[in-house]
Design a protein around this motif. Structure first.
Motif, PDB file in Angstrom:
ATOM      1  N   ALA A 247     -35.434  27.304 -31.518  1.00 11.00           N
ATOM      2  CA  ALA A 247     -35.469  25.835 -31.522  1.00 11.00           C
ATOM      3  C   ALA A 247     -36.329  25.299 -32.655  1.00 11.00           C
ATOM      4  O   ALA A 247     -36.016  24.258 -33.254  1.00 11.00           O
ATOM      5  N   ALA A 248     -37.412  26.013 -32.983  1.00  9.15           N
ATOM      6  CA  ALA A 248     -38.308  25.568 -34.054  1.00  9.15           C
ATOM      7  C   ALA A 248     -37.622  25.566 -35.413  1.00  9.15           C
ATOM      8  O   ALA A 248     -38.086  24.886 -36.345  1.00  9.15           O
ATOM      9  N   GLU A 249     -36.510  26.309 -35.544  1.00  9.18           N
ATOM     10  CA  GLU A 249     -35.773  26.353 -36.803  1.00  9.18           C
ATOM     11  C   GLU A 249     -34.641  25.332 -36.850  1.00  9.18           C
ATOM     12  O   GLU A 249     -33.749  25.428 -37.691  1.00  9.18           O
ATOM     13  N   GLY A 250     -34.673  24.356 -35.941  1.00  8.75           N
ATOM     14  CA  GLY A 250     -33.711  23.263 -35.995  1.00  8.75           C
ATOM     15  C   GLY A 250     -32.432  23.480 -35.211  1.00  8.75           C
ATOM     16  O   GLY A 250     -31.483  22.710 -35.354  1.00  8.75           O
ATOM     17  N   TYR A 251     -32.391  24.505 -34.369  1.00  8.23           N
ATOM     18  CA  TYR A 251     -31.194  24.787 -33.582  1.00  8.23           C
ATOM     19  C   TYR A 251     -31.194  23.958 -32.296  1.00  8.23           C
ATOM     20  O   TYR A 251     -32.223  23.806 -31.640  1.00  8.23           O
TER      21      TYR A 251
END
Length: 396
Positions: free
Chosen positions: A180-184
């Motif tokens: 999630a931290a990578e924009g997913y």
């Protein structure tokens, strides 16, 4: 395995090593030594996880074999992440021609993601997969799929305290946060339901079954006619699932490959076919939970692991099973007869399970928005106990 400017297994010319930070470097795998590292890497992250079950190494090697019919319609690349000489992560990226032909949405996929609990490792792996897919003309990335929606899919986000069933995945809780931290973003959630075989059929189930009994016959697999049975199962699956989210049909070769596995693993009564007035209308496939039998083998069948496995499957027998495929033809799905067919198939597998000493069955996976199936499982006491998440991200 086909090639689209990607690393192939075995052989192939790898792209240039990509250095993504001072401490993490991403290397495409090339050859048998890299493949062994790729396959064995997850054990280093789960050594102290009591729910982790090391998969059979022979099965994982077969997944990467050119004999795997998935590679006839997919382009793939695989990478390892290193800190110095120590592997600390892995990932795959794949483009499925069957998905693109069906949906034409320029979506590529990632999978087989395993990594240490470090933000830069996840960032390096995911960005490498994203770049490769972007360079192949994809505008969206979705996953994890290991390797396709017809195999293991989704990241475990709830239910970490129990072992995975056969052909289902496991993960550490930090994976979801790192992705999630990578924009997913969440694309779709998949649920695993747990049902005990000793449930008492509720009145609604008994009434539906009694009403349909005159025109419906439930029968087990006819092994001597295996090719014909596989054709029937494939036709029902494709008709029943064709409108489902993300559906991709099996190729003929993929279903034959599945049939080979069924011959080795599944009893005739583990496969049940529903016929309405003699016409196949529904099916269910229950797999004995191989993971229960291999838990302490550390992925190895030699020198004596195969003897333990054979004894546990044929003599001791697993006490758990997984319903991996179930389908009712669309013509019946929204009718009372369709409900009866589903109940009758479940009850047939339940009876088989009781006779085989199976105490608990997992039905997975169930789409989160498939409320008709979820309501049916609730009626018989089914409880959702694991949740798997599919993520996606736009490729700018």
């Amino acid at each position: 395995m086909s090639d689209r400017n990607s690393t192939t297994l075995p052989g192939g010319t790898p792209p240039t090593i990509r250095v993504t930070s001072e401490s993490v470097r991403i290397v495409p795998i090339n050859g048998s030594r890299d493949l062994r590292r790729f396959i064995r890497l997850p054990s280093s992250f789960y050594a102290d996880d009591p729910a982790w079950i090391p998969p059979l190494l022979i099965e994982r090697r077969e997944q990467f074999s050119p004999r795997n019919p998935y590679f006839a319609h997919a382009h793939c690349c695989f990478w390892l992440a290193y800190r110095g000489t120590r592997p600390v992560g892995r990932i795959s990226a794949q483009i499925d021609e069957l998905h693109e032909a069906r949906y034409r949405d320029a979506t590529g996929f990632f999978g087989l993601l395993e990594a240490e609990n470090e933000a830069d490792t996840f960032r390096a792996l995911l960005s490498t997969a994203e770049t490769w897919l972007r360079n192949q003309g994809m505008s969206r990335i979705r996953g994890p799929f290991n390797l396709s929606i017809n195999q293991e899919c989704g990241l475990l986000v709830e239910g970490y305290d129990t072992p995975p069933m056969i052909m289902m995945g496991h993960a550490r809780p930090y994976y979801a946060d790192r992705i999630a931290a990578e924009g997913y973003q969440r694309s779709k959630d998949l649920l695993a339901y747990r049902v005990t075989t000793d449930f008492t059929p509720p009145a609604l189930m008994r009434a539906a079954v009694n009403k349909a009994a005159g025109c419906v016959r439930i029968r087990p697999l006819r092994r001597p006619s295996m090719n014909e049975e596989l054709r029937i199962l494939k036709e029902i699956f494709e008709d029943a699932w064709s409108a489902n989210w993300g559906f991709i049909p099996f190729t003929e070769e993929e279903f034959r490959h599945l049939g080979h596995s069924l011959r080795l693993l599944v009893d005739d009564e583990g496969v049940q076919i529903a016929e309405v007035d003699g016409i196949p209308a529904g099916m269910i496939i229950a797999l004995p939970n191989l993971n229960e039998a291999i838990r302490d083998l550390h992925g190895r069948l030699l020198p004596f692991g195969w003897l333990k496995l054979l004894w546990r499957l044929k003599v001791k027998r697993p006490t758990t099973a997984r319903v991996a495929l179930m389908g009712i033809r669309k013509y019946f799905q929204r009718s009372a007869l369709g409900t009866a067919l589903a109940f009758m198939l479940i009850d047939a597998v339940r009876g088989y399970g009781i006779r085989r000493g199976i105490r608990e069955v997992e039905l997975s996976w169930i789409l989160e928005d498939n409320m008709r199936m979820r309501d049916m499982l609730a009626i018989i006491g089914g409880v959702p106990y694991k949740r798997y998440r599919i993520y996606e991200k736009a490729l700018q």
